[in-house]
Structure formats: structure tokens, C-alpha cells
Design a protein around this motif. Structure first.
Motif, PDB file in Angstrom:
ATOM      1  N   PHE A   1       0.824  -1.204   0.000  1.00 55.28           N
ATOM      2  CA  PHE A   1       0.000   0.000   0.000  1.00 55.28           C
ATOM      3  C   PHE A   1       0.861   1.258   0.000  1.00 55.28           C
ATOM      4  N   ASP A   2       0.291   2.328  -0.520  1.00 54.96           N
ATOM      5  CA  ASP A   2       0.780   3.701  -0.403  1.00 54.96           C
ATOM      6  C   ASP A   2       1.678   4.129  -1.561  1.00 54.96           C
ATOM      7  N   ILE A   3       2.958   3.962  -1.503  1.00 58.06           N
ATOM      8  CA  ILE A   3       3.998   4.256  -2.496  1.00 58.06           C
ATOM      9  C   ILE A   3       4.378   5.736  -2.533  1.00 58.06           C
TER      10      ILE A   3
ATOM     11  N   GLY B   1      -2.789  -3.144 -10.211  1.00 57.71           N
ATOM     12  CA  GLY B   1      -2.697  -1.873  -9.514  1.00 57.71           C
ATOM     13  C   GLY B   1      -4.060  -1.235  -9.302  1.00 57.71           C
ATOM     14  N   ILE B   2      -4.304  -0.736  -8.096  1.00 61.12           N
ATOM     15  CA  ILE B   2      -5.545  -0.015  -7.774  1.00 61.12           C
ATOM     16  C   ILE B   2      -5.171   1.376  -7.285  1.00 61.12           C
ATOM     17  N   HIS B   3      -5.682   2.399  -7.980  1.00 58.40           N
ATOM     18  CA  HIS B   3      -5.388   3.793  -7.630  1.00 58.40           C
ATOM     19  C   HIS B   3      -6.499   4.273  -6.702  1.00 58.40           C
TER      20      HIS B   3
ATOM     21  N   LYS C   1       1.145  -9.984  -7.631  1.00 60.16           N
ATOM     22  CA  LYS C   1       0.721  -9.479  -6.323  1.00 60.16           C
ATOM     23  C   LYS C   1      -0.012  -8.163  -6.536  1.00 60.16           C
ATOM     24  N   LEU C   2      -0.580  -7.602  -5.468  1.00 55.16           N
ATOM     25  CA  LEU C   2      -1.348  -6.364  -5.572  1.00 55.16           C
ATOM     26  C   LEU C   2      -0.545  -5.161  -5.082  1.00 55.16           C
ATOM     27  N   VAL C   3      -0.829  -4.002  -5.688  1.00 50.74           N
ATOM     28  CA  VAL C   3      -0.317  -2.733  -5.184  1.00 50.74           C
ATOM     29  C   VAL C   3      -1.480  -1.750  -5.165  1.00 50.74           C
ATOM     30  N   ILE C   4      -1.645  -1.072  -4.032  1.00 48.54           N
ATOM     31  CA  ILE C   4      -2.770  -0.158  -3.830  1.00 48.54           C
ATOM     32  C   ILE C   4      -2.200   1.212  -3.500  1.00 48.54           C
ATOM     33  N   TYR C   5      -2.397   2.156  -4.429  1.00 43.06           N
ATOM     34  CA  TYR C   5      -1.767   3.473  -4.325  1.00 43.06           C
ATOM     35  C   TYR C   5      -2.641   4.426  -3.510  1.00 43.06           C
ATOM     36  N   LEU C   6      -2.046   4.985  -2.475  1.00 46.12           N
ATOM     37  CA  LEU C   6      -2.731   5.960  -1.631  1.00 46.12           C
ATOM     38  C   LEU C   6      -2.232   7.376  -1.896  1.00 46.12           C
TER      39      LEU C   6
END
Length: 405
Positions: free
Chosen positions: A105-107, A146-148, A125-130
């Protein structure tokens, strides 16, 4: 008397069995393979207050409120500082994924985020941008993994542009940070201004590590533009606003701090920040639900949450609920469940995830209060407009992102 005496061994045996069962269950949980998630962020640098330690607090709160376990496994939160360097950030993320971290999460910084799109896809794998704002994450660099989540540079600029154009501030000059994020902000904001009938009179670019903006401010002043648009990071914007006042730019020219967030406003103080606009999906004092969460957060961290930190709670909750509903931490199954389930929490109402990864949510325009309007230390904003999800974000573009439909 006999009957009573006769029950005691049974009760004792039952109590003993329960104690043994509880111990075994506790031991089994301790031995269960943890579900690992990570927060990768700027924890010590120029934009640490945008997310950083504050986001870690919100993610920890979400895990605790969820119960600390999922599918009989303890939930483990890893934390890493990418130092705003792509090699550091991607190296850490690769190591985490290889060690069974299921979602990061975040980045934040664009250069790390764009690399994460490819890495998460390659590692499945998943990455969720905060705290990452670049709209390219759901455009030319979109990824099925990727989920924005929180916002992007388009939504953040839109409310500011709309409000200033309504006031006939129709000529713009850009002060832009010279890396991917700044380029995206200037590009998208330029399109908005022109669509609304405005003109662009020029722009200058500054390095990411600069602290002296005097030359660029003089050029913006000489342009005669009605608006000086700050297409730069939150920390840069706060410094530019302070230096702009030293040059006497306001009130002759309006400042559009396109990346303004709550912690910047608090740092500048109302005397300096008054009148500036922020477009965001959250403000702590919006309603009873936002106030309740923010009070709990404040009790833990000593500050009110900004939109990134508040959104971290909902993102983690949505992910963990998807794992629970899917009955597995398998990436495809969890990703599918996240995308088909409406997002509802204290700051999001019936949010959804588009096929390109963009979370569609309501956005709001806030104006910084004058000092005399504020009733307390954190009473900083008043809401002046609301933007529906379908207007807050640019339409998905299949010609740019093949995932868009």
C-alpha cells in the motif's frame, strides 16, 4: 448435596477442556502463516507528512478493528522507507513480494509507483496506491494488479480550476516540478483551463530538491497571468506560497496550489494559507463519521488525518474483507472480490473500482479559512463545492489503457 458434589468433576473437566482448547487455538494461531501486507512510503524525507508514519497509524488501526486475524491467520504489517529512490523502493518491494507479502500500500513518488505497476504484475501481487497522484497509473501505465485508491492529479486540480475559472481568473502560468508528477499535473491542468476557455501564458520547471523559487516567481510575476499554478509536490507548494508572499504576488495574482493537503495548510498557518483551495475526498470535520474516526486517530497520533491517512484505513479494510470473502489470499480471487464489492466507509459511499484500476469516489472542494473564521487549532477548511465521481476523474480511455472498457 450429593447431586451438587457429583457435578463438580464434570464442571472442572469442562473448564479444563476449554482452557486446553483455548491454549491450542492460541498456539495454532501463533504458528499459522501470517498474512503479510506492507506500507512502502517516504517515511523520513520531504513528503513524509503527506503519508509516512501517519498512514502507518491508520493501517494499524484498520488491522486492529478488523480483529487482527483473517482466515485464521495473524495479519502482519511491514513498513519500509523508499527514500524517494526507485532502486531502493523497487528493491524493497521485490524482496517483500518474494517473502509472501500479498499487497503493498501507499507508495507516493511517481518514479517508484510506475515501476511498481510492472513489478506487481510480474510477481502476481497487488499494489494499492494511496499517496501517488499520477493519472498515468490508470492511463498509459495501467496494470491489472494496480488499484489507484485515493485521488489523482486530475481530480486534485479539477476543483481548483473550476472555482478559479468561475471567478474569471482565466490566464495561467505554471511553476512545475521537473519530474513525472509535475509534468502530469501541468498537462492535465492545461487541458482543463483551455477547455474552460482560459489561456496558458508560460511555465518554468524547478528541480525536485530545490528550496529557492525566487527566479521562477519573478518570471511568473512578469507574465501578468491571473493565476500562478503550482504543479509541484505538497512540500514544494508550501514553500512557494510563503516565498510568493515575500514577493507580493498576492493579491495581484491568485495562487493555485494544485497539490495542497491538510498538513501543508496546518504548517503554513491560516494567515499565509487563507483563501487557498484544496480538492480532496475527505476532511476530518465533514460529518459525525469523519469526526469519530479522526478523534480516535488524533488520540493515537496527535494530529488530525489528511485524506491519504484517512483513506489508508478504508483501503486496508476493503482488502481484508475481500480476503475474508474470497476465502483465500490468492491475488486473482482477492482482486476480483475487491473490484466487485462497493466501497463503503466513513469517507467513501458506494465507491467502485473501474477496470483500469481507478477508484471512483466523491470529491469536495475546500477553501482555507481566514484566521478569524477558525474556532480551533484544526478548524482549517470550509467546504465550497462537491464533485460527483463521474466528473471528478477523467473518463477511462481504451486507446491508452487496454483495461479500460
Amino acid at each position: 448435596m450429593t447431586r451438587t458434589t457429583g457435578r463438580r468433576p464434570t464442571v472442572a473437566l469442562a473448564a479444563g477442556a476449554l482452557a486446553i482448547f483455548g491454549t491450542l487455538a492460541s498456539d495454532a494461531l501463533a504458528q499459522a502463516k501470517p498474512l503479510k501486507i506492507g506500507q512502502l512510503s517516504d517515511m523520513s524525507g520531504i513528503v513524509r507528512d503527506l503519508s509516512g508514519p501517519g498512514t502507518n497509524v491508520a493501517m494499524t488501526m484498520a488491522i486492529e478493528d478488523f480483529g487482527g486475524t483473517v482466515l485464521g491467520r495473524p495479519i502482519q504489517l511491514l513498513n519500509g522507507d523508499h527514500l524517494n529512490k526507485p532502486d531502493v523502493g523497487l528493491g524493497m518491494a521485490r524482496k517483500w513480494y518474494d517473502e509472501d507479502v500479498t499487497a503493498i500500500f501507499d507508495i507516493g513518488i511517481t518514479t517508484v509507483a510506475l515501476g511498481m505497476q510492472e513489478l506487481s504484475k510480474n510477481k502476481d501481487k497487488l499494489v494499492i496506491y494511496l499517496s501517488t497522484a499520477s493519472s498515468d497509473l490508470t492511463g498509459a501505465k495501467c496494470s491489472p494488479n494496480g488499484i489507484h485508491w485515493t485521488y489523482n492529479n486530475y481530480s486534485q486540480a479539477l476543483g481548483v480550476v473550476n472555482q478559479l475559472m468561475k471567478q474569471k481568473h482565466d490566464s495561467w502560468y505554471f511553476m512545475t516540478v521537473d519530474y513525472g508528477y509535475g509534468v502530469n499535473v501541468e498537462r492535465d491542468t492545461t487541458a482543463m483551463v483551455k477547455k474552460a476557455g482560459g489561456t496558458i501564458l508560460g511555465s518554468t520547471k524547478h528541480p525536485f530538491d530545490t528550496t529557492d523559487f525566487s527566479s521562477d516567481l519573478l518570471k511568473s510575476q512578469a507574465s501578468g497571468a491571473k493565476v500562478v499554478a503550482l504543479a509541484t509536490t505538497t512540500a514544494h507548494a508550501a514553500n512557494i506560497v510563503k516565498q510568493a508572499d515575500e514577493f507580493g504576488i498576492r493579491p495581484k495574482q491568485q495562487l493555485a496550489a494544485l497539490s495542497l493537503t491538510l498538513h501543508d495548510t496546518k504548517a503554513m498557518g491560516l494567515k499565509t494559507a487563507q483563501g487557498l483551495l484544496e480538492t480532496a475526498p475527505f476532511y476530518w470535520d465533514q460529518n459525525d463519521q469523519t469526526r469519530a474516526f479522526s478523534k480516535r486517530y488524533f488520540d493515537r497520533f496527535g494530529k488530525m488525518p489528511n485524506m491519504i491517512q484517512a483513506s489508508a484505513y478504508g483501503a486496508v479494510m476493503h482488502y481484508l474483507n475481500a480476503v475474508k470473502a474470497a476465502g483465500t489470499d490468492d491475488t486473482a480471487a482477492v482482486n476480483k472480490k475487491m473490484r466487485e464489492t462497493p466501497i463503503n466507509d466513513f469517507m467513501t459511499h458506494n465507491g467502485s473500482i473501474r477496470p483500469d484500476g481507478r477508484v471512483m469516489r466523491q470529491m469536495y472542494v475546500f477553501e482555507v479559512k481566514k484566521p478569524e473564521e477558525s474556532k480551533g487549532e484544526w478548524d482549517l477548511y470550509k467546504q465550497v463545492a462537491e464533485i460527483a465521481p463521474e466528473d471528478a476523474f477523467a473518463p477511462a480511455d481504451p486507446s491508452v489503457c487496454p483495461l479500460a472498457k
